[in-house]
Design an enzyme around this catalytic site. Structure first.
Site, PDB file in Angstrom:
ATOM      1  N   LYS A  21       0.836  -1.207   0.000  1.00 36.47           N
ATOM      2  CA  LYS A  21       0.000   0.000   0.000  1.00 36.47           C
ATOM      3  C   LYS A  21       0.871   1.257   0.000  1.00 36.47           C
ATOM      4  O   LYS A  21       0.612   2.211  -0.736  1.00 36.47           O
ATOM      5  CB  LYS A  21      -0.902  -0.028   1.233  1.00 36.47           C
ATOM      6  CG  LYS A  21      -1.680   1.238   1.516  1.00 36.47           C
ATOM      7  CD  LYS A  21      -2.604   1.067   2.695  1.00 36.47           C
ATOM      8  CE  LYS A  21      -1.914   1.082   4.026  1.00 36.47           C
ATOM      9  NZ  LYS A  21      -1.645   2.424   4.566  1.00 36.47           N
ATOM     10  N   GLN A 166       4.680  11.490   7.859  1.00 36.63           N
ATOM     11  CA  GLN A 166       3.941  11.811   6.634  1.00 36.63           C
ATOM     12  C   GLN A 166       3.979  13.294   6.312  1.00 36.63           C
ATOM     13  O   GLN A 166       3.900  13.685   5.150  1.00 36.63           O
ATOM     14  CB  GLN A 166       2.491  11.333   6.767  1.00 36.63           C
ATOM     15  CG  GLN A 166       2.369   9.813   6.783  1.00 36.63           C
ATOM     16  CD  GLN A 166       0.985   9.338   7.192  1.00 36.63           C
ATOM     17  OE1 GLN A 166       0.106  10.143   7.535  1.00 36.63           O
ATOM     18  NE2 GLN A 166       0.781   8.034   7.158  1.00 36.63           N
ATOM     19  N   ASP A 309       3.565  -0.385  11.474  1.00 35.85           N
ATOM     20  CA  ASP A 309       2.357  -1.053  11.012  1.00 35.85           C
ATOM     21  C   ASP A 309       2.367  -2.567  11.222  1.00 35.85           C
ATOM     22  O   ASP A 309       1.431  -3.255  10.825  1.00 35.85           O
ATOM     23  CB  ASP A 309       2.118  -0.735   9.534  1.00 35.85           C
ATOM     24  CG  ASP A 309       1.557   0.674   9.347  1.00 35.85           C
ATOM     25  OD1 ASP A 309       0.980   1.208  10.310  1.00 35.85           O
ATOM     26  OD2 ASP A 309       1.717   1.241   8.254  1.00 35.85           O
ATOM     27  N   LYS A 410      -9.424  -1.160   4.135  1.00 32.98           N
ATOM     28  CA  LYS A 410      -8.581   0.029   4.011  1.00 32.98           C
ATOM     29  C   LYS A 410      -7.206  -0.336   3.455  1.00 32.98           C
ATOM     30  O   LYS A 410      -6.626   0.412   2.676  1.00 32.98           O
ATOM     31  CB  LYS A 410      -8.434   0.708   5.366  1.00 32.98           C
ATOM     32  CG  LYS A 410      -7.665   2.006   5.305  1.00 32.98           C
ATOM     33  CD  LYS A 410      -7.699   2.729   6.630  1.00 32.98           C
ATOM     34  CE  LYS A 410      -7.181   4.144   6.508  1.00 32.98           C
ATOM     35  NZ  LYS A 410      -5.819   4.253   6.026  1.00 32.98           N
TER      36      LYS A 410
END
EC number: 2.5.1.19
Length: 431
Positions: A21, A166, A309, A410
């Site tokens: 992703k 980010q 993650d 998601k």
């Protein structure tokens, strides 16, 4: 939709890892920022990557897709004038595009997930954009956010890295397109440095020159650059695969996952090392991980910052380990789709796990005998929480029901299909 996870003692079979992703969203963005046509092979299909596809289309990119690839004709440094963008529940997509919106006259990012992304703060990026002459209208740093751009200037920029990397990645996508050279200084700490490494890797592949200090806290970016149209191949996804590997580790298993590069820059690659440290029998050769689980695990201590993650999946495995495990330097888990420390541990306790929290730590007192289960659990609209709780359910003594489990889409829409293919007893139930 809810999912009922029934205890499953054995898993076996082979699957192909989902495509990454993180890399897919970055490749989609650099392809859109290029002048010309780029091709992305084996892109991920998830709500996040679909949100990026939708938004770059809205901004003027031409996106054509078949089963193997996406072909994108970019808008370069001149996105189409759009009034609104809907990023769904995708925080990275929002943050990356907030900077790109500075190339447009006025864009409002709408708030369609007030209980999830709508609660997440973006002040640090807003502050950096304002230093560049961009006007930002917001609600205490949260959505809806309106960017009034068109006049963004390079120069000296300071951005905090203590909440999310980010924000920095977002600025690194924008600054090469500005007329002026830029210098970015990261203040405080920088979370998830490994993910910044992925951004720099993708930018380099797209022909962008960025001079980064060794500690990734200072950057010099020449202005007036253009993104080059390229072909990209997306590697397999470690964050999603971490949950499947954890499931194999806590059961009697013979599970093989393909397309997981040994030398990947994904920090979540550490799931393989962590399971090895927990004495799980596994091999990792030629992009193939094979786990022959016996359900026996040893506790460990692990710095989770570089593998954000995968931490929830590691914690799920540690629930069944012999001894006390500690995952530290993980405060940024609190600023995700939910508070992945407090909210996740509350659900683990319902299932019978013995866990404690500190501000930046998760402590797990292992129960090798298993947990009780037999409860309903709230997923807090969080895909990583859903996947990790499923791992615990496979080893519980009674079924657990995970509410709103469809939010797994998601990042990993076929997660439960993959688990079923390996023999897991999971079934969808109408809420």
């Amino acid at each position: 939709m809810d999912v009922l996870v029934t205890p499953t003692p054995k898993l076996s079979g082979e699957i192909q890892a989902l495509s990454s992703k993180n890399y897919t969203t970055r490749y989609l963005l650099v392809a859109a920022l290029a002048e010309g046509t780029s091709t992305i092979y084996y892109p991920a299909h998830s709500e996040d990557s679909d949100a990026m596809r939708r938004c770059i289309r809205d901004l003027g990119a031409v996106v054509e897709e078949d089963e193997e690839k996406i072909v994108i004709t970019g808008f370069g440094g001149a996105p189409k004038d759009v009034k609104e963008l809907n990023v769904g529940n995708a925080g990275a997509v929002l943050r990356f595009l907030m900077s790109i919106a500075a190339l447009s006259p006025e864009v409002t990012f709408i708030n369609v997930y007030p209980d999830s992304l709508g609660k997440r703060p973006h002040d640090d990026l807003i502050d950096a954009l304002q230093q560049m002459g961009v006007e930002v209208e917001h609600r205490e740093g949260k959505l809806p956010i309106t960017i009034r751009g068109g006049q963004a200037k390079g120069g000296k920029i300071k951005v905090s890295g203590s909440v999310s990397s980010q924000f920095l990645s977002s600025l690194l996508f924008l600054t090469p397109l500005l007329a002026e050279d830029s210098e970015i200084e990261v203040l405080h700490d920088l979370k998830s440095k490994v993910v910044v490494g992925q951004t720099l890797e993708v930018l380099e592949q797209a022909g962008i020159v960025i001079h980064a200090s060794e500690d990734l806290m200072h950057y010099r970016i020449p202005g007036g650059q253009t993104y080059k149209a390229q072909s990209y191949t997306v590697q397999g996804d470690y964050p999603g695969s971490a949950a499947v590997l954890a499931a194999a580790a806590v059961t009697e298993s013979d599970v093989t996952i393909h397309r997981l590069e040994e030398k990947s820059k994904q920090g979540e690659r550490a799931i393989v090392d962590v399971l090895r440290m927990m004495e799980v029998p596994l091999t990792h050769d030629n992009g193939v991980v094979n786990v022959k689980g016996n359900g026996k695990l040893k506790a460990l201590e692990f710095d989770g910052d570089a593998a954000t993650d995968a931490v929830l999946a590691m914690v799920a495995a540690a629930v069944f380990a012999e001894g006390t495990s500690r995952f530290y330097n993980v405060e940024n888990l609190r600023y995700k789709e939910c508070d992945r420390i407090t909210d996740y541990l509350a659900e683990l306790r319902k299932a019978g796990a013995r866990v404690e929290e500190r501000q930046s730590e998760i402590i797990v007192h292992g129960r090798p005998e298993g947990v009780e289960g037999g409860v309903d659990i709230d997923a807090h609209y969080d895909h990583r929480v859903i996947m990790a709780l499923t791992v615990v359910g496979l080893r519980a003594k009674a079924p657990i029901r995970i509410h709103d489990a469809h939010h797994v889409a998601k990042s990993y829409p076929i997660y439960f299909d993959h688990l079923k293919a390996l023999g897991a007893n999971v079934e969808w139930i109408e809420a």
